[in-house]
Design a protein around this motif. Sequence first.
Motif, PDB file in Angstrom:
ATOM      1  N   GLU A 148       0.810  -1.228   0.000  1.00 42.42           N
ATOM      2  CA  GLU A 148       0.000   0.000   0.000  1.00 42.42           C
ATOM      3  C   GLU A 148       0.833   1.264   0.000  1.00 42.42           C
ATOM      4  O   GLU A 148       0.284   2.367  -0.009  1.00 42.42           O
ATOM      5  N   SER A 149       2.155   1.100   0.076  1.00 44.10           N
ATOM      6  CA  SER A 149       3.014   2.274   0.236  1.00 44.10           C
ATOM      7  C   SER A 149       3.792   2.532  -1.046  1.00 44.10           C
ATOM      8  O   SER A 149       4.014   1.618  -1.834  1.00 44.10           O
ATOM      9  N   THR A 150       4.258   3.785  -1.207  1.00 42.99           N
ATOM     10  CA  THR A 150       5.100   4.046  -2.375  1.00 42.99           C
ATOM     11  C   THR A 150       6.572   3.763  -2.085  1.00 42.99           C
ATOM     12  O   THR A 150       7.405   3.977  -2.952  1.00 42.99           O
ATOM     13  N   GLY A 151       6.902   3.300  -0.874  1.00 44.45           N
ATOM     14  CA  GLY A 151       8.263   2.816  -0.699  1.00 44.45           C
ATOM     15  C   GLY A 151       9.026   3.287   0.517  1.00 44.45           C
ATOM     16  O   GLY A 151       8.450   3.678   1.526  1.00 44.45           O
ATOM     17  N   GLU A 152      10.377   3.257   0.367  1.00 40.47           N
ATOM     18  CA  GLU A 152      11.251   3.388   1.535  1.00 40.47           C
ATOM     19  C   GLU A 152      11.863   4.769   1.711  1.00 40.47           C
ATOM     20  O   GLU A 152      12.647   4.983   2.626  1.00 40.47           O
ATOM     21  N   ASP A 153      11.520   5.699   0.839  1.00 40.81           N
ATOM     22  CA  ASP A 153      12.210   6.981   0.917  1.00 40.81           C
ATOM     23  C   ASP A 153      11.270   8.135   1.252  1.00 40.81           C
ATOM     24  O   ASP A 153      10.223   8.301   0.619  1.00 40.81           O
ATOM     25  N   GLN A 154      11.679   8.963   2.190  1.00 40.10           N
ATOM     26  CA  GLN A 154      10.784  10.033   2.649  1.00 40.10           C
ATOM     27  C   GLN A 154      10.539  11.107   1.597  1.00 40.10           C
ATOM     28  O   GLN A 154       9.448  11.660   1.510  1.00 40.10           O
ATOM     29  N   TYR A 155      11.557  11.388   0.795  1.00 37.35           N
ATOM     30  CA  TYR A 155      11.386  12.437  -0.210  1.00 37.35           C
ATOM     31  C   TYR A 155      10.450  11.956  -1.330  1.00 37.35           C
ATOM     32  O   TYR A 155       9.480  12.625  -1.685  1.00 37.35           O
ATOM     33  N   LEU A 156      10.726  10.763  -1.839  1.00 37.48           N
ATOM     34  CA  LEU A 156       9.891  10.216  -2.912  1.00 37.48           C
ATOM     35  C   LEU A 156       8.450  10.032  -2.412  1.00 37.48           C
ATOM     36  O   LEU A 156       7.476  10.419  -3.079  1.00 37.48           O
ATOM     37  N   ASN A 157       8.299   9.471  -1.212  1.00 38.12           N
ATOM     38  CA  ASN A 157       6.956   9.263  -0.660  1.00 38.12           C
ATOM     39  C   ASN A 157       6.221  10.596  -0.506  1.00 38.12           C
ATOM     40  O   ASN A 157       5.017  10.685  -0.761  1.00 38.12           O
ATOM     41  N   SER A 158       6.943  11.617  -0.085  1.00 33.54           N
ATOM     42  CA  SER A 158       6.291  12.924   0.122  1.00 33.54           C
ATOM     43  C   SER A 158       5.811  13.503  -1.209  1.00 33.54           C
ATOM     44  O   SER A 158       4.739  14.103  -1.281  1.00 33.54           O
ATOM     45  N   GLU A 159       6.612  13.310  -2.251  1.00 32.22           N
ATOM     46  CA  GLU A 159       6.207  13.811  -3.569  1.00 32.22           C
ATOM     47  C   GLU A 159       4.930  13.109  -4.031  1.00 32.22           C
ATOM     48  O   GLU A 159       4.022  13.730  -4.575  1.00 32.22           O
ATOM     49  N   PHE A 160       4.859  11.793  -3.808  1.00 33.08           N
ATOM     50  CA  PHE A 160       3.651  11.055  -4.188  1.00 33.08           C
ATOM     51  C   PHE A 160       2.472  11.445  -3.307  1.00 33.08           C
ATOM     52  O   PHE A 160       1.364  11.620  -3.792  1.00 33.08           O
ATOM     53  N   ALA A 161       2.724  11.574  -1.999  1.00 36.50           N
ATOM     54  CA  ALA A 161       1.629  11.845  -1.062  1.00 36.50           C
ATOM     55  C   ALA A 161       0.876  13.110  -1.478  1.00 36.50           C
ATOM     56  O   ALA A 161      -0.357  13.124  -1.550  1.00 36.50           O
ATOM     57  N   LYS A 162       1.623  14.165  -1.798  1.00 36.28           N
ATOM     58  CA  LYS A 162       0.921  15.416  -2.102  1.00 36.28           C
ATOM     59  C   LYS A 162       0.127  15.312  -3.409  1.00 36.28           C
ATOM     60  O   LYS A 162      -0.969  15.843  -3.517  1.00 36.28           O
ATOM     61  N   LYS A 163       0.677  14.581  -4.374  1.00 39.15           N
ATOM     62  CA  LYS A 163      -0.031  14.449  -5.652  1.00 39.15           C
ATOM     63  C   LYS A 163      -1.257  13.558  -5.524  1.00 39.15           C
ATOM     64  O   LYS A 163      -2.266  13.761  -6.193  1.00 39.15           O
ATOM     65  N   MET A 164      -1.160  12.548  -4.684  1.00 40.61           N
ATOM     66  CA  MET A 164      -2.315  11.660  -4.491  1.00 40.61           C
ATOM     67  C   MET A 164      -3.456  12.424  -3.824  1.00 40.61           C
ATOM     68  O   MET A 164      -4.612  12.320  -4.239  1.00 40.61           O
ATOM     69  N   VAL A 165      -3.124  13.199  -2.819  1.00 43.49           N
ATOM     70  CA  VAL A 165      -4.162  13.993  -2.148  1.00 43.49           C
ATOM     71  C   VAL A 165      -4.753  15.002  -3.140  1.00 43.49           C
ATOM     72  O   VAL A 165      -5.980  15.130  -3.267  1.00 43.49           O
TER      73      VAL A 165
END
Length: 734
Positions: A148-165
């Motif tokens: 369910e996650s985009t992975g292990e990196d905080q920067y990459l995950n943060s970039e995805f999180a904002k776009k998903m929202v």
Amino acid sequence: MEEQQLKQLLSSLSLIEKVGQLVQLSGEFFKTDSLVVGPLQKLGISEEILGNVGSVLNVAGSKKTHEIQKEYLEKSKHKIPLLFMGDVIYGYRTIFPIPLGLGATWNPDLIFEAYKVIGEEARLSGLNVTFAPMVDLVRDARWGRCLESTGEDQYLNSEFAKKMVAGLQYNLENQHGIASCVKHFAAYGAVEAGREYNTVDMSERRLRETYLPAYHSAITAGSKMVMTSFNTYDGVPVTANKYLLKQILRNEWRFDGVIISDYAAVSELIDHGVASNDAEATSLAINASVDIDMKSPCYANELIQLIEQGKIRESQINEAVWRVLKLKNELGLFENPYQGASCEATNIFNNENARSLALKVARESIVLLQNKNQILPLVPNKQKILIVGPYADNPSLIGLWAVYGKKEETVTILKGLTKYQKPDLLFYESGCSILNKTDELGEFGSAANFQEKLVWDNQKRNAHLEKALSLGEIADVIIFALGEHTMQSGEAGSRTEISLPKNQKQFVKKLMALKKQTILLCVSGRPLVLTDEVKQFDAILQLWFPGTEGGNAVADVLFGQTNPSGRLSMSFPYHVGQSPVYYNHFKTGRPLGKSNHSNRFVSKFIDSPVSPLFPFGYGLSYSQVKYSKLSVDVLEQQILIHVSVENQSSRDCYETIQCYIQDVSASVVRPVLELKRFKKIFLPANKKEDVLFSLTLEDLKFYRQDMTFDFESGQFIAFIGPNSRDTLEVSFEI
Ligand code: NOJ
């Protein structure tokens, strides 16, 4: 409704009417056939609360939601509409790849488009809120929820999180899309040993630097809700954790949206051992600022008495109810309580645009892990191809968490291949089942349909094997579509063995004796250990669960219509015993290969490499891209990093150029690498391009020894490359 009116409404509510707004129940309470996700329990709450309940869990479909809303409003005194919330994680009807596959696209802008579609389809099913995105950072592949996650990196995950929202809530104010509920706050991905629902314990520095950024990014992007996680943090379950919920979320981040507990997490405070009864659990959760109690009897049965006994203040309830009413109002529910459920919009679901986007995303999510002697791409109709394996003609490519997806709308791999290969040159035989033992599937495994599908007797097993072997004799190339059962990952899907199921491994061994060219298509909800397969197969493609258009996407990649561009967003272990293995680990005092100590006394395993089998950021394409001329210019407020990339092949490609840094010496130990930027660029055949990354001092900040967030002058190293291992490096001073 005007704010003033909403305030009047709040003040006209009786205590029980207010408490009702803070209770969420699932569909069976409304006499529908709700989809129950999680353990069902009978709550024993009063009819009166039921008539005032504020939200419904996991009921979707415009007809059903319409019916429930209508009946509810007819009986309701104040006509406060219900909120419908559900798990739409990576697609409602049109199913996109699982989030770990979305992470592998390294293309947040594309994922923004995907979540626009997801949000709109979900809205048209009558849902108002989705429990997504899940942005828990994951480093341990044993945990089933890597999926369910985009992975292990905080920067990459943060970039995805904002776009998903942003995608889900796109144009929300004009009744488009759906409200997002980011989850699971916080640090759920760090459960010890990757065991589901287990303890999380870590330093505040690691929490803030590594685990919190993606949630913060989702909240900054405007996520309307937050869900608490099941785990503890620093000894306190999150649902009762004032430090996380009040200090960080409410005070530091100024989040004034709705906080909801995860399923039954309020009453589980008793099982955790921090409350001795429902009343104590209730006061812990409300005091920690949890607004809605999902599917537990606590708020429904205890809140009123706690107020009457003076143990909690009515003003606390008012604040929580206000946040719920405000959300209902922002969604326009008072004006139109039916929203998407007001139309039977069947032509909207799974339409051509949505499917072509799902295809594009699936193509970009596939990762080419190995391609010995460039056996891929295949040339259509040149060789005889046999496809075998339990995923060869299997619509389960949508995965388990696609609760509302339809298997019959899913393109299987075999179907996809028929676009390229004539029937007389394409053979199919499943050859083996996904599992041959169902005990790992728990109570589900004993269900008759699972037993029958999965557990083949000797005769059946041999017959399928024989057929695969005899077709294999004729074929030039054998494609194996193998992988985990859908129930071996996802919630409660923790495993200690993270390889392909044993019966599939045995099947592979038998067919390898034919000495044909072999390609593995790996379907899984987590990074599997593929150490044996790397030795056995010529080529390996990681498919994840690729969604509705999965079969077409795979075929496009196999035959070179699409040049693969996916890159891992989570490391693939060499051995499960390395877990957690991740790229941005801290430096140690005795690093392997760089220490003065003898090779025995360095940080390593004596029976396995330290490095993963495939590192973070890794993925091949059918092109060869050369990196050169890395240089850095340090300006007053900017660090400019230049690199040159050249596509030395005759095929156009997409290249993801990754920019990492290392802070060489600081007041606290820093990671060996930290991803700071990336660019996915189109690189035409035989073309060269200069790429520039611009960092600021902000990018060099970290939590220093005294917990101030700042940078420290000194030496840094910039690393640029196609993944976190194969980099060029240059140092600079700040
Ligand atoms: C439990 C899961 O942890 C959560 O992710 C999900 O949203 C809820 N159940 C509701 O189904």
